[in-house]
Design a protein around this motif. Structure first.
Motif, PDB file in Angstrom:
ATOM      1  N   ALA A   1       0.841  -1.198   0.000  1.00 48.59           N
ATOM      2  CA  ALA A   1       0.000   0.000   0.000  1.00 48.59           C
ATOM      3  C   ALA A   1       0.879   1.252   0.000  1.00 48.59           C
ATOM      4  CB  ALA A   1      -0.935  -0.010   1.205  1.00 48.59           C
ATOM      5  N   MET A   2       2.054   1.178   0.672  1.00 45.57           N
ATOM      6  CA  MET A   2       2.972   2.316   0.697  1.00 45.57           C
ATOM      7  C   MET A   2       3.833   2.349  -0.567  1.00 45.57           C
ATOM      8  SD  MET A   2       1.806   3.414   3.484  1.00 45.57           S
ATOM      9  CE  MET A   2       2.740   4.945   3.402  1.00 45.57           C
TER      10      MET A   2
ATOM     11  N   LYS B   1       2.394   4.118  -3.335  1.00 48.77           N
ATOM     12  CA  LYS B   1       2.389   5.571  -3.160  1.00 48.77           C
ATOM     13  C   LYS B   1       3.780   6.154  -3.458  1.00 48.77           C
ATOM     14  CE  LYS B   1       0.976   8.542   0.710  1.00 48.77           C
ATOM     15  NZ  LYS B   1       0.629   8.541   2.145  1.00 48.77           N
ATOM     16  N   TRP B   2       4.805   5.423  -3.100  1.00 49.51           N
ATOM     17  CA  TRP B   2       6.171   5.946  -3.185  1.00 49.51           C
ATOM     18  C   TRP B   2       6.820   5.783  -4.551  1.00 49.51           C
ATOM     19  CZ3 TRP B   2       7.989   3.122   1.916  1.00 49.51           C
ATOM     20  CH2 TRP B   2       7.413   3.776   3.026  1.00 49.51           C
TER      21      TRP B   2
ATOM     22  N   ASP C   1       5.310   8.732   6.902  1.00 47.95           N
ATOM     23  CA  ASP C   1       4.207   8.903   5.963  1.00 47.95           C
ATOM     24  C   ASP C   1       2.933   8.405   6.637  1.00 47.95           C
ATOM     25  OD1 ASP C   1       2.784   9.477   3.681  1.00 47.95           O
ATOM     26  OD2 ASP C   1       3.971   8.191   2.356  1.00 47.95           O
ATOM     27  N   TYR C   2       1.801   8.874   6.156  1.00 46.56           N
ATOM     28  CA  TYR C   2       0.525   8.386   6.666  1.00 46.56           C
ATOM     29  C   TYR C   2       0.286   6.989   6.123  1.00 46.56           C
ATOM     30  CZ  TYR C   2      -0.107  13.215   7.966  1.00 46.56           C
ATOM     31  OH  TYR C   2       0.073  14.449   8.521  1.00 46.56           O
TER      32      TYR C   2
ATOM     33  N   PRO D   1      -2.530   3.560   5.620  1.00 48.40           N
ATOM     34  CA  PRO D   1      -3.973   3.361   5.427  1.00 48.40           C
ATOM     35  C   PRO D   1      -4.686   3.017   6.732  1.00 48.40           C
ATOM     36  CG  PRO D   1      -2.652   1.916   3.996  1.00 48.40           C
ATOM     37  CD  PRO D   1      -1.743   2.500   5.004  1.00 48.40           C
TER      38      PRO D   1
ATOM     39  N   VAL E   1       3.814   5.330   9.044  1.00 50.18           N
ATOM     40  CA  VAL E   1       4.937   4.530   8.556  1.00 50.18           C
ATOM     41  C   VAL E   1       6.193   5.344   8.833  1.00 50.18           C
ATOM     42  CG1 VAL E   1       6.060   3.619   6.498  1.00 50.18           C
ATOM     43  CG2 VAL E   1       3.570   3.422   6.761  1.00 50.18           C
TER      44      VAL E   1
ATOM     45  N   ARG F   1       9.642   6.097   7.708  1.00 53.89           N
ATOM     46  CA  ARG F   1      10.417   5.870   6.486  1.00 53.89           C
ATOM     47  C   ARG F   1      11.910   5.731   6.828  1.00 53.89           C
ATOM     48  NH1 ARG F   1       8.088   9.366   1.530  1.00 53.89           N
ATOM     49  NH2 ARG F   1       9.203   7.684   0.478  1.00 53.89           N
TER      50      ARG F   1
END
Lengths: 486, 486
Positions: A116-117, A120-121, B27-28, B30, B36, B38
């Protein structure tokens, strides 16, 4: 006297639990299936972490941290994944005094939340490769648990990487498998077979799962680490896409790989003996214990002051090339409430690789007695020679443990050509059995149901030879490694 | 050009979020309220862990690991504890496909589950002191979350110790508070007040809670660490007893203490500026970035080869006494797809303490340009002098950041004698306000309801002086530290 532990011969399973209890590695908790890792056990895990973390960073990976909780719907996005993990999930339904709109599962592994991340990245090939590792706790609700080997919660690391091509993902998968092999053999002194899992045994959601497989002293195999080529399965489920060098859009090619606190169980069952824990020096939290021996106060003062000087000189000895991960760790047992004999037994139980006995007679001869944990061999060494000799012995123990485990493992790899030989070997000798298999999941399942043996792996660079499947009689191209396993 | 971030003056809260996003610290996710961390943010946390873990071990503590899950009934065993934590719990009701017989809560802190083990492990004064630390994730379901400062899940360490006497427990509580103070000031370059929490603000289940309190650049206070004297509260709730030296039976005297990933939020809000993150060198994952400057291929080759030699010589410079926790970490930015100006902005955003600019003109003069992140000051330094000068500058940045933060903090400590002065100071100047308080929870609550200011702490060794409570007008013996806080 230290309490006796069950012998391996009389009850291997109880022996394992006795070692864990008496060496204070772990304890049962009030939460079903969850163990407490006690300081001695945790110190071994810290050593494992330190070595592996360095190797991961040297191979370009960076640590990050992702949420413990995963929305339940995420687990369902990859079809094989949900099938594999749904039965083992722990589910949070309420939080902050309210029922949640969507249940959260406690991560059994993090491919879904991490994708999910990643989605985004990652935009472009310039963002690749993306090489991430996470040290974390995970939860898989198991029915039958066993400290370190199989617990509802365990500690592990999980690497997650994204690549531009399938070839790069495969290369990464094998690179990390090799990191695990090298760690198992060089640090854990535990020989392993590297190979590919069958479709039945592969990770839920992977294209290919590679593993390292070790042999325990009771003849059962243990999967000690896995490295998965995930292909584009999770990338497609989560829309992890990137613009390629040619301007087109593709899903990333991914890998994941992990080892866990299970390695501590593997260490115990590979090296320990009926006196207790045996640890390879490279993972032993304490390398040397000095036992001062004295009767009078005068002797006490002389012996203790010599012991302290000796400890300092051992600690100061350079060890860089020995890959001990730091100086030699020395403990002086100054407890005056315990007998010398009790201490000998106790430190053997705790698995300290080298014991140094120092008494008035030794002082008079300017020497001390060094006793190895692995062989029990003792030798008198002149005080000034002890630091160098200590390092030599520690490295020799490391090597000897590997050699001993390798010999045992090699004696327990048997080629068989019939199903009768197969079952007989499993029942009498145990270990790995190399046998022809027709390559079908149906035959694999039949063999498992009938013998409890599973295909541990198809070894890397496996010899290709014509043969007949031991169970179905159909043609086979290669032998695979079967074993009963933990 | 790197994207602009909001200025502190225009919107401090948005500035904080911009820094986190642009420096890629977190990071946000879900999952509501869970962030998260990073790689860049996690690398700072690893630095924090490394320094603190060493300090904990030096003070005799050993790491262990206890279960993530706690039987719901355990939380109810200590009356204050359940009152404090019940509203924030995440609850597992189902696992392995079945409803659990007893719900499990995800640990919000581990006093209860750890005491269940302490009760089993401790029999005699010989087992004391028992000094344990755990690095773990914990979950507190918060309504309003903010990355690093307040998240549903966060990473922390929690120390848990058992002692024979109340005096020893108090000594330990203050010892660990001092470890936190020293870490905050020497490593984070963040001045803190050490003090005692009021009864209202203390940890749910503690007898006394001590804390370190820092000042953020917007004038709000932030609690950066707490150390609790738990007395016998948890020992009584869980039956953690021992045989004393005189043969009687007593409950153990306990402490617990913790710091969390919140410290990263504190770091950001203490030092960073409108250009981005500013990190104290002792916690910066990368100390130095070298920016090669060139136009032709020939210049490129000359500059890059010099940059590599320079990087190696900086890395090789001895740093033991500088407490950097290892060699100077140097990155050469070889990305040819970005302009020099973009790189300057980007690395300022990332908070790398020192930038070295190296171009053909510098090479000709056998020098490079060094630019400090804290002051922006630049100086040309001869190549051979750079390693030594780099270390000097890094230490000077460390010192300067502390000095700057201390000056700001001291300018924001105001003595007031009336409620009018009190509210006016909070509204116009912010920061800590030293005021007389009558010592009652009722007055404390009234002040909080009316001004949103809380008593951050009663400073250690606080001056005793006669005074009048600013709110109730009743007699007071001392001033306490008020502030609006995170």
């Amino acid at each position: 006297m230290a309490e006796k532990i069950t012998s391996r011969a009389s009850d291997f399973s109880q022996w394992y639990l006795d070692i864990i209890q008496h060496a204070k590695l772990a304890d049962y908790s009030p939460v079903k299936g969850c163990m407490v890792i006690r300081p001695t056990g945790y110190a071994i895990w810290e050593k494992v972490q330190k070595v592996l973390d360095k190797k991961f960073k040297e191979t370009g990976h960076k640590n990050a941290y992702f949420p413990l909780f995963i929305p339940e719907s995420f687990i369902h996005k990859e079809a094989q994944h949900v099938e594999g993990f749904a039965p083992e999930l722990a589910v949070v339904t309420h939080a902050g005094g309210k029922k949640l709109e969507e249940n959260l599962v406690v991560r059994p592994t993090s491919e879904t939340i991490i994708n999910a991340m990643f989605a985004k990245w990652i935009q472009s090939y310039r963002d690749l490769p993306l090489l991430i590792n996470q040290w974390a706790n995970v939860v898989r609700w198991e029915m039958r648990t066993r400290p370190f080997l199989r617990t509802a919660e365990f500690l592990w690391q999980e690497g997650h990487t994204c690549h531009e091509t399938d070839a790069e993902a495969e290369e990464e998968t094998l690179r990390m498998l090799e990191v695990y092999r090298e760690f198992a053999e060089t640090y854990m002194a535990m020989p392993v077979f590297c190979g590919l899992k069958t479709d039945t045994e592969r990770f839920a959601g992977a294209v290919r799962t590679y593993c390292i497989e070790a042999l325990m002293q009771d003849g059962k195999a243990l999967q000690a680490g896995t490295s998965h080529n995930l292909g584009q399965n999770f990338a497609k489920a989560f829309g992890t896409q990137f613009q390629t060098r040619t301007g087109s859009i593709d899903h990333t090619y991914q890998t994941s790989w992990g080892v866990s606190t299970r390695l501590i169980g593997a260490l115990i069952m590979t090296h320990s003996d009926d006196k207790g824990l045996v640890l390879p020096p490279r993972l032993a939290p304490t390398h040397v214990v000095i036992i001062p021996i004295f009767k009078t106060d005068e002797e006490r003062d002389a012996v203790l002051s010599k012991a302290k000087l000796l400890a300092d000189s051992i600690r100061a000895w350079p060890t860089q090339k020995a890959k001990l991960g730091g100086p030699v760790s020395v403990h002086i047992d100054m407890d005056e409430g315990k007998s010398v004999g009790w201490k000998f037994n106790e430190w053997e139980m705790q698995g300290v690789p080298l014991r140094i006995e120092l008494g008035p007679k030794d002082l008079a001869k300017n020497q001390a007695m060094l006793a190895r944990r692995d062989t029990g061999a003792k030798e008198a060494v002149t005080i000034t020679d002890i630091p160098a000799r200590t390092l030599d012995i520690l490295l020799d123990i490391q090597e000897n443990l590997f050699k001993r485990a390798l010999e045992n493992r090699n004696q327990h790899v048997t080629d068989v050509n019939t199903f009768e030989e197969f079952t007989k070997t499993l029942d009498t000798k145990g270990g790995f059995v190399r046998a022809h298999w027709d390559g079908t999941a149906a035959t694999e399942k039949m063999i498992k149901d009938e013998t409890k043996a599973t295909i541990r792996c198809i070894p890397l660079n496996n010899l290709q030879e014509e043969g007949i499947c031991i169970r179905s009689g159909k043609p086979s191209k290669q032998r695979v490694l079967f074993a009963r396993a933990y």
